[in-house]
Design a protein around this motif. Sequence first.
Motif, PDB file in Angstrom:
ATOM      1  N   UNK A 119      -7.907   4.971   2.679  1.00 40.46           N
ATOM      2  CA  UNK A 119      -7.503   6.451   2.667  1.00 40.46           C
ATOM      3  C   UNK A 119      -5.964   6.461   1.824  1.00 40.46           C
ATOM      4  N   UNK A 120      -6.220   6.824   0.615  1.00 39.93           N
ATOM      5  CA  UNK A 120      -4.778   7.180  -0.070  1.00 39.93           C
ATOM      6  C   UNK A 120      -4.040   8.136   0.641  1.00 39.93           C
ATOM      7  N   UNK A 121      -2.700   7.991   0.490  1.00 38.21           N
ATOM      8  CA  UNK A 121      -1.578   8.709   1.204  1.00 38.21           C
ATOM      9  C   UNK A 121      -0.575   7.892   2.074  1.00 38.21           C
ATOM     10  N   UNK A 122       0.517   8.808   1.937  1.00 35.27           N
ATOM     11  CA  UNK A 122       1.706   8.216   2.675  1.00 35.27           C
ATOM     12  C   UNK A 122       2.235   8.704   3.863  1.00 35.27           C
ATOM     13  N   UNK A 123       1.643   9.682   4.383  1.00 36.86           N
ATOM     14  CA  UNK A 123       2.051  10.077   5.714  1.00 36.86           C
ATOM     15  C   UNK A 123       1.824   9.374   6.735  1.00 36.86           C
ATOM     16  N   UNK A 124       0.690   8.863   6.978  1.00 37.64           N
ATOM     17  CA  UNK A 124       0.198   7.736   7.977  1.00 37.64           C
ATOM     18  C   UNK A 124       1.113   6.648   8.040  1.00 37.64           C
ATOM     19  N   UNK A 125       1.400   5.876   6.827  1.00 39.33           N
ATOM     20  CA  UNK A 125       2.184   4.729   6.963  1.00 39.33           C
ATOM     21  C   UNK A 125       3.710   5.130   7.225  1.00 39.33           C
ATOM     22  N   UNK A 126       4.112   6.307   6.819  1.00 39.60           N
ATOM     23  CA  UNK A 126       5.520   6.625   6.937  1.00 39.60           C
ATOM     24  C   UNK A 126       5.789   6.886   8.603  1.00 39.60           C
ATOM     25  N   UNK A 127       4.642   7.422   9.242  1.00 43.68           N
ATOM     26  CA  UNK A 127       4.862   7.734  10.422  1.00 43.68           C
ATOM     27  C   UNK A 127       5.053   6.422  11.399  1.00 43.68           C
ATOM     28  N   UNK A 128       4.197   5.314  10.937  1.00 42.54           N
ATOM     29  CA  UNK A 128       4.355   4.044  11.513  1.00 42.54           C
ATOM     30  C   UNK A 128       5.497   3.349  11.246  1.00 42.54           C
ATOM     31  N   UNK A 130      -0.566   3.926  19.554  1.00 48.43           N
ATOM     32  CA  UNK A 130      -0.017   5.080  20.083  1.00 48.43           C
ATOM     33  C   UNK A 130      -0.176   6.200  19.072  1.00 48.43           C
ATOM     34  N   UNK A 131      -0.208   5.976  17.693  1.00 46.41           N
ATOM     35  CA  UNK A 131      -0.612   6.858  16.820  1.00 46.41           C
ATOM     36  C   UNK A 131      -1.935   7.290  16.808  1.00 46.41           C
ATOM     37  N   UNK A 132      -3.106   6.538  17.151  1.00 39.85           N
ATOM     38  CA  UNK A 132      -4.273   7.008  17.096  1.00 39.85           C
ATOM     39  C   UNK A 132      -4.823   7.932  18.184  1.00 39.85           C
ATOM     40  N   UNK A 133      -3.862   7.535  19.316  1.00 37.68           N
ATOM     41  CA  UNK A 133      -3.850   8.576  20.489  1.00 37.68           C
ATOM     42  C   UNK A 133      -3.363   9.892  20.054  1.00 37.68           C
ATOM     43  N   UNK A 134      -2.550  10.122  19.205  1.00 34.70           N
ATOM     44  CA  UNK A 134      -2.070  11.277  18.541  1.00 34.70           C
ATOM     45  C   UNK A 134      -2.947  12.008  17.535  1.00 34.70           C
ATOM     46  N   UNK A 135      -3.932  11.186  17.045  1.00 32.86           N
ATOM     47  CA  UNK A 135      -4.922  11.614  16.276  1.00 32.86           C
ATOM     48  C   UNK A 135      -4.590  11.093  14.521  1.00 32.86           C
ATOM     49  N   UNK A 136      -3.401  10.049  14.696  1.00 33.57           N
ATOM     50  CA  UNK A 136      -3.172   9.568  13.279  1.00 33.57           C
ATOM     51  C   UNK A 136      -3.902   8.051  13.226  1.00 33.57           C
ATOM     52  N   UNK A 137      -4.724   7.850  12.203  1.00 38.69           N
ATOM     53  CA  UNK A 137      -5.672   6.809  12.134  1.00 38.69           C
ATOM     54  C   UNK A 137      -4.789   5.839  11.029  1.00 38.69           C
ATOM     55  N   UNK A 138      -4.549   4.815  11.520  1.00 36.48           N
ATOM     56  CA  UNK A 138      -3.702   3.834  10.472  1.00 36.48           C
ATOM     57  C   UNK A 138      -4.910   2.723   9.780  1.00 36.48           C
ATOM     58  N   UNK A 139      -5.238   2.645   8.458  1.00 34.94           N
ATOM     59  CA  UNK A 139      -6.009   1.685   7.815  1.00 34.94           C
ATOM     60  C   UNK A 139      -5.702   0.189   7.851  1.00 34.94           C
ATOM     61  N   UNK A 140      -6.494  -0.507   7.696  1.00 36.59           N
ATOM     62  CA  UNK A 140      -6.088  -1.822   7.501  1.00 36.59           C
ATOM     63  C   UNK A 140      -4.935  -2.316   6.818  1.00 36.59           C
ATOM     64  N   UNK A 141      -5.005  -1.771   5.456  1.00 42.29           N
ATOM     65  CA  UNK A 141      -4.037  -1.999   4.290  1.00 42.29           C
ATOM     66  C   UNK A 141      -2.624  -1.525   4.754  1.00 42.29           C
ATOM     67  N   UNK A 142      -2.630  -0.341   5.327  1.00 43.71           N
ATOM     68  CA  UNK A 142      -1.485   0.485   5.668  1.00 43.71           C
ATOM     69  C   UNK A 142      -0.819  -0.569   6.884  1.00 43.71           C
ATOM     70  N   UNK A 143      -1.660  -1.158   7.784  1.00 45.67           N
ATOM     71  CA  UNK A 143      -0.827  -1.707   8.820  1.00 45.67           C
ATOM     72  C   UNK A 143      -0.584  -3.248   8.338  1.00 45.67           C
ATOM     73  N   UNK A 144      -0.955  -3.806   7.238  1.00 48.59           N
ATOM     74  CA  UNK A 144      -0.649  -5.248   6.753  1.00 48.59           C
ATOM     75  C   UNK A 144       0.447  -4.957   5.814  1.00 48.59           C
ATOM     76  N   UNK A 145       0.463  -3.928   5.102  1.00 45.37           N
ATOM     77  CA  UNK A 145       1.632  -3.695   4.283  1.00 45.37           C
ATOM     78  C   UNK A 145       3.119  -3.518   5.126  1.00 45.37           C
ATOM     79  N   UNK A 146       2.727  -2.725   6.480  1.00 40.92           N
ATOM     80  CA  UNK A 146       3.806  -2.273   7.490  1.00 40.92           C
ATOM     81  C   UNK A 146       4.242  -3.933   7.879  1.00 40.92           C
ATOM     82  N   UNK A 147       3.152  -4.773   8.311  1.00 37.03           N
ATOM     83  CA  UNK A 147       3.516  -6.068   8.896  1.00 37.03           C
ATOM     84  C   UNK A 147       4.490  -6.630   7.961  1.00 37.03           C
ATOM     85  N   UNK A 148       4.149  -6.689   6.651  1.00 39.14           N
ATOM     86  CA  UNK A 148       4.768  -7.367   5.639  1.00 39.14           C
ATOM     87  C   UNK A 148       6.346  -6.890   5.308  1.00 39.14           C
TER      88      UNK A 148
END
Length: 430
Positions: free
Chosen positions: A19-28, A108-126
């Motif tokens: 899902x292209x977009x920067x809002x979700x990963x920025x919140x993470x 925590x974000x999912x509980x608030x309705x924000x769904x983090x994708x696999x690529x977003x999570x791996x990018x944040x991990x990096x």
Amino acid sequence: MNYKEALEKIDSLLVFGSKPGLERINKLLDLMGRPQDELRFVHVAGTNGKGSVCNMLACTLAAAGYKTGLFTSPHITGFGERMQINGRQIEQNDVVALVERLFPLVERLRADGEIITEFEFVTAMAFDYFREQSCDVVVLETGMGGRFDATNVIKTPLCSVITSISFDHTAILGDTLEKIAFEKCGIIKHGGNTVFYPQQAEVNAVIETAASERANRLWTAAPIESERTTLDGTAVTCFGTELVLPLLGRHQLMNLSLVMSAVSALETAGVKITPEQFKKGIESVRLPARFERLSAKPLVIADGAHNPDGMRALSGAVDEYLSDKRIVCVIGMLRDKECLEAVSHLRGRVAEVIATTVPDNPRRQTARELAQTLAPLEMNITPCEDPHEAVDTALEKIRGNENAAVLICGSLYLVAEERGYVAKVLSGTI
């Protein structure tokens, strides 16, 4: 949590797709303390050549003494390939620690309705890993596009690199080269350096406009000619020093020229690399699935070309290195690729095609579907659903023929699986 469980946690996010977009990963990243803001980057976007350029840059920076992070995707040999420091893959215990620390934030974000994708999570991990390890520079490869790619949350990088641009992911990035180039140029930030290689006029115009509007110094890569080339490497002269580029194909010379220009741009940002260090770095590059020779006898080549431009580059390498060989090609491609146009570049270059199914991917198409898609090419195509069986069949077809070769190509997911299988088969462990 063990390593297997950590990877399962990461893979559980694949169900949410891309899902292209920067809002979700920025919140993470806000919850994580924005680790990317403490790092310096070389950011690389484009349709083809990103992995090669990133690996060459990372090896060169490491050879110059910089603690260099490298983030790429997808992985070929294993998950650890996605995050490396000076060529060393992330340790399994570090992956576990990162998942244990960061996955609760995803929940925590999912509980608030924000769904983090696999690529977003791996990018944040990096980002978190490279900050934790105090990297001097991070070479950062985009996933898809640029403007709304999860990696594009960084501030102005030391250098932005735009590789070859062609048609891919058109449903998301646009159906013209101008639209695709516009998305890729989203990584160009105000006041930076931009490196590109001249290509189609419409692409050049978009890159030049983006660089001008964002007050970037534009670095234009110049062509490099090879002095001699074999399956062992290509001899070239760079910065007045002769070196052997291990990556094969004329398209890799274009990628090398981008790296040279990036090195010149980095020097203006205080990152110094001598010609000797450049030579050492380039000659140390080892990159799976880029016209990679898996075996000399029998000759087996693996290449992750999966779109028209990539297949065009692959066909050039076939002409250069395998023109005297009878080639049996094993190929699998995802449903959303321009399969017919891509594989058309192999017509007349391969004797037989074994169409197979890409393993474990929701976007895969069956071998029979792929064979039907390619039927208008009137090539000698046989469907084989099981990819291991397809490779076995291809190896059997060239058995005892020194003037024949097996070429495994198409989706990186297929090539990643089968290059390991080939190693086991030829070593007798299967």
